[in-house]
Design a protein around this motif. Sequence first.
Motif, mmCIF file in Angstrom:
data_model
loop_
_atom_site.group_PDB
_atom_site.id
_atom_site.type_symbol
_atom_site.label_atom_id
_atom_site.label_comp_id
_atom_site.label_asym_id
_atom_site.label_seq_id
_atom_site.Cartn_x
_atom_site.Cartn_y
_atom_site.Cartn_z
ATOM 1 N N ILE A 1 0.833 -1.214 0.000
ATOM 2 C CA ILE A 1 0.000 0.000 0.000
ATOM 3 C C ILE A 1 0.858 1.251 0.000
ATOM 4 C CG2 ILE A 1 -1.626 1.369 1.352
ATOM 5 C CD1 ILE A 1 -2.841 -1.312 2.302
ATOM 6 N N TRP A 2 1.836 1.328 0.916
ATOM 7 C CA TRP A 2 2.605 2.554 1.055
ATOM 8 C C TRP A 2 3.658 2.715 -0.036
ATOM 9 C CZ3 TRP A 2 0.892 6.437 3.679
ATOM 10 C CH2 TRP A 2 -0.031 6.201 4.694
ATOM 11 N N ASN A 3 4.078 1.628 -0.629
ATOM 12 C CA ASN A 3 4.981 1.729 -1.776
ATOM 13 C C ASN A 3 4.274 2.432 -2.932
ATOM 14 O OD1 ASN A 3 7.482 1.100 -3.213
ATOM 15 N ND2 ASN A 3 6.255 -0.364 -4.370
ATOM 16 N N ASN A 4 2.977 2.157 -3.080
ATOM 17 C CA ASN A 4 2.185 2.789 -4.121
ATOM 18 C C ASN A 4 1.871 4.241 -3.771
ATOM 19 O OD1 ASN A 4 0.570 2.620 -6.611
ATOM 20 N ND2 ASN A 4 -1.170 2.877 -5.235
ATOM 21 N N ILE A 5 1.583 4.505 -2.482
ATOM 22 C CA ILE A 5 1.240 5.866 -2.059
ATOM 23 C C ILE A 5 2.436 6.803 -2.183
ATOM 24 C CG2 ILE A 5 0.616 7.289 -0.059
ATOM 25 C CD1 ILE A 5 -1.179 5.012 0.872
ATOM 26 N N PHE A 6 3.603 6.341 -1.742
ATOM 27 C CA PHE A 6 4.780 7.199 -1.798
ATOM 28 C C PHE A 6 5.202 7.482 -3.233
ATOM 29 C CE2 PHE A 6 5.247 6.500 2.699
ATOM 30 C CZ PHE A 6 5.983 7.594 3.135
ATOM 31 N N THR B 1 6.990 8.501 -6.111
ATOM 32 C CA THR B 1 8.254 9.244 -6.228
ATOM 33 C C THR B 1 8.430 10.246 -5.093
ATOM 34 O OG1 THR B 1 7.155 10.862 -7.666
ATOM 35 C CG2 THR B 1 8.269 9.005 -8.737
ATOM 36 N N ARG B 2 7.450 10.334 -4.196
ATOM 37 C CA ARG B 2 7.542 11.288 -3.088
ATOM 38 C C ARG B 2 8.467 10.758 -2.006
ATOM 39 N NH1 ARG B 2 1.335 12.497 -1.666
ATOM 40 N NH2 ARG B 2 1.195 10.267 -2.156
ATOM 41 N N THR C 1 9.189 9.161 6.028
ATOM 42 C CA THR C 1 9.802 8.610 4.828
ATOM 43 C C THR C 1 9.208 7.216 4.620
ATOM 44 O OG1 THR C 1 11.626 7.512 5.988
ATOM 45 C CG2 THR C 1 11.964 9.819 5.339
ATOM 46 N N PHE C 2 9.458 6.624 3.461
ATOM 47 C CA PHE C 2 8.919 5.297 3.179
ATOM 48 C C PHE C 2 9.419 4.278 4.201
ATOM 49 C CE2 PHE C 2 9.408 1.205 0.800
ATOM 50 C CZ PHE C 2 8.066 0.904 0.701
#
Length: 264
Positions: free
Chosen positions: A39-44, A46-47, A54-55
């Motif tokens: 989930i968070w890999n997709n949300i982050f 390039t941010r 941070t990721f």
Amino acid sequence: MKKYLEISKLFFKLQLAWRFDIAINVFLTIVKIVSAYLIWNNIFGTRELVSGFTFHTMLSYYIINSFLSQLDMSDRVSNEISFRIRGGTFSKYMVIPANIQGYFVSQTFGTSVFYLVFNLIAAIVWIFIFQIKFAITNNPFHIAAALLIALLGILFMIQLNYFLGLLTLKFEDIYLFLMIKNNILLFVTGVMIPLVLLPEKIVGAMKFLPFYYLTYLPSMLFIGRNEGEILLGFIVLPIWIVLFLLINKYTYEMLRVRYDGVGI
């Protein structure tokens, strides 16, 4: 005190007989971590930052939160009490030479200590698999405070589940109460999303409830955040624990006369 320690030791050893339960518990820890990664890999994308995370810090939070939440075995308290009352065997707890709440506290801690090792191994393995730059504070005071608050959180959950279990003396089935409790906990303990992502006013109100301190605050302390809330945690949680001790004593004394089970 010695008899409660023996109860904890007994239930620690008893877990060896339920190997499938061990596998399921570790599997659930892994599922939470993998889900958070996807989930968070997709949300982050390039941010680099999301609400100050941070990721890798976000994943560190989820690993710690998942580890702490899986250590809480207090659900078994409400389930066992309900099963015993409905089956007419709750009498065994009414005649043993130990305080009933103390018995279930000892039982839960004995079980939780057993699972601690397996959940810790699962968390460490996934840190290496995902190559996470694990973010954890190097402040020993914050680590000690996080552990103690998490311990108080488990104690509160035992009291809450004990109360829900006792409601079986009044209601035919407490499944609805347990379902509501479990769904609320997923949100208010930060298991689904870190509470820092919620509006500030909502988070401020939640600080007066015990659920904020069960896994969310300890997780944040472990990653070096929210150290200013340590004192509040040591005030709010004990108040709720004492409150439920009184509520449980009153509820038991009031409802035990309804119990007509036989045998032990």
